[in-house]
Scaffold this motif. Sequence first.
Motif, short mmCIF file in Angstrom:
data_model
loop_
_atom_site.label_atom_id
_atom_site.label_comp_id
_atom_site.label_asym_id
_atom_site.label_seq_id
_atom_site.Cartn_x
_atom_site.Cartn_y
_atom_site.Cartn_z
N ASP A 11 11.17 -6.11 24.17
CA ASP A 11 10.96 -5.43 22.89
C ASP A 11 10.37 -4.05 23.11
OD1 ASP A 11 12.03 -7.38 21.26
OD2 ASP A 11 10.10 -8.37 20.89
N GLY A 14 13.13 -1.86 24.32
CA GLY A 14 14.03 -1.57 23.20
C GLY A 14 13.45 -0.55 22.24
N TYR A 21 20.45 -1.17 23.00
CA TYR A 21 20.12 -2.59 22.92
C TYR A 21 19.72 -3.09 24.30
CZ TYR A 21 21.46 -3.68 18.15
OH TYR A 21 21.49 -3.76 16.78
N GLY A 23 18.47 -6.75 26.19
CA GLY A 23 18.38 -8.18 25.97
C GLY A 23 18.41 -8.93 27.28
N TRP A 33 18.60 -10.66 22.10
CA TRP A 33 18.43 -9.21 22.02
C TRP A 33 17.02 -8.88 21.56
CZ3 TRP A 33 22.07 -6.60 24.31
CH2 TRP A 33 23.37 -7.09 24.34
N ILE A 36 15.63 -3.47 18.30
CA ILE A 36 16.14 -2.15 18.68
C ILE A 36 15.29 -1.07 18.01
CG2 ILE A 36 17.83 -2.13 16.80
CD1 ILE A 36 19.68 -0.53 18.66
N THR A 38 14.80 2.72 16.53
CA THR A 38 15.66 3.68 15.85
C THR A 38 14.92 5.01 15.70
OG1 THR A 38 14.91 2.91 13.69
CG2 THR A 38 16.94 1.94 14.54
N PRO A 44 19.82 0.94 12.28
CA PRO A 44 20.22 0.28 13.54
C PRO A 44 21.70 -0.07 13.54
CG PRO A 44 18.36 -0.86 12.51
CD PRO A 44 18.82 0.18 11.55
N GLN A 47 24.64 -5.43 16.48
CA GLN A 47 24.47 -5.87 17.88
C GLN A 47 25.80 -5.93 18.62
OE1 GLN A 47 22.54 -9.67 17.70
NE2 GLN A 47 20.50 -8.77 17.63
N ALA A 69 31.05 -4.24 18.76
CA ALA A 69 29.90 -4.73 18.00
C ALA A 69 30.33 -5.97 17.23
CB ALA A 69 29.41 -3.66 17.04
#
Length: 158
Positions: A11, A14, A21, A23, A33, A36, A38, A44, A47, A69
């Motif tokens: 995290d 990220g 992303y 993960g 994941w 994310i 931003t 965002p 995923q 995605a």
Amino acid sequence: MPGPRGVSGLDAIGQANPGIYVGAVDEAGTVRWAAIGTRPGDTPLPQPDLSAERATTAAAAGDPITVDAVRGGTQFRVQLEALDSGQLLVVAAPLDETQDTLHQLLLVEIVVAVGVLTAVFLLGLYFVRVGLRPLGRIEHTAAAIAGGDLSQRVENDD
């Protein structure tokens, strides 16, 4: 793997890399994941659509892969790396900016190519006209002679 202020290490990574992303694929084969990050004003991206099976296969090959995605038209370039814990680290970067740059480059190349072809055409037209000027003078002299003016002569410009 705890990180700053109780946030997991993934995290934290990220959050520190907006738009990327991060993960992991755990031993059970689940892709998890991290949240994310931003940039201010951005929403965002959805995923990446990456199954554990595809991640495992790609990691074994060692090459990055491109995935779509889960929704929308975004594509991601995904790199996978095996961790000592047995998990796979997954890093997925969106290709939107790259594709936008390539489209702009294509547009620039088309404009430059049209400009160069136009310049070559105009230069060729100029040189053909310069090369045909003596024939134009001959044509005018021939027309004058045909009209009865026998005193006309073609000048030699050598």
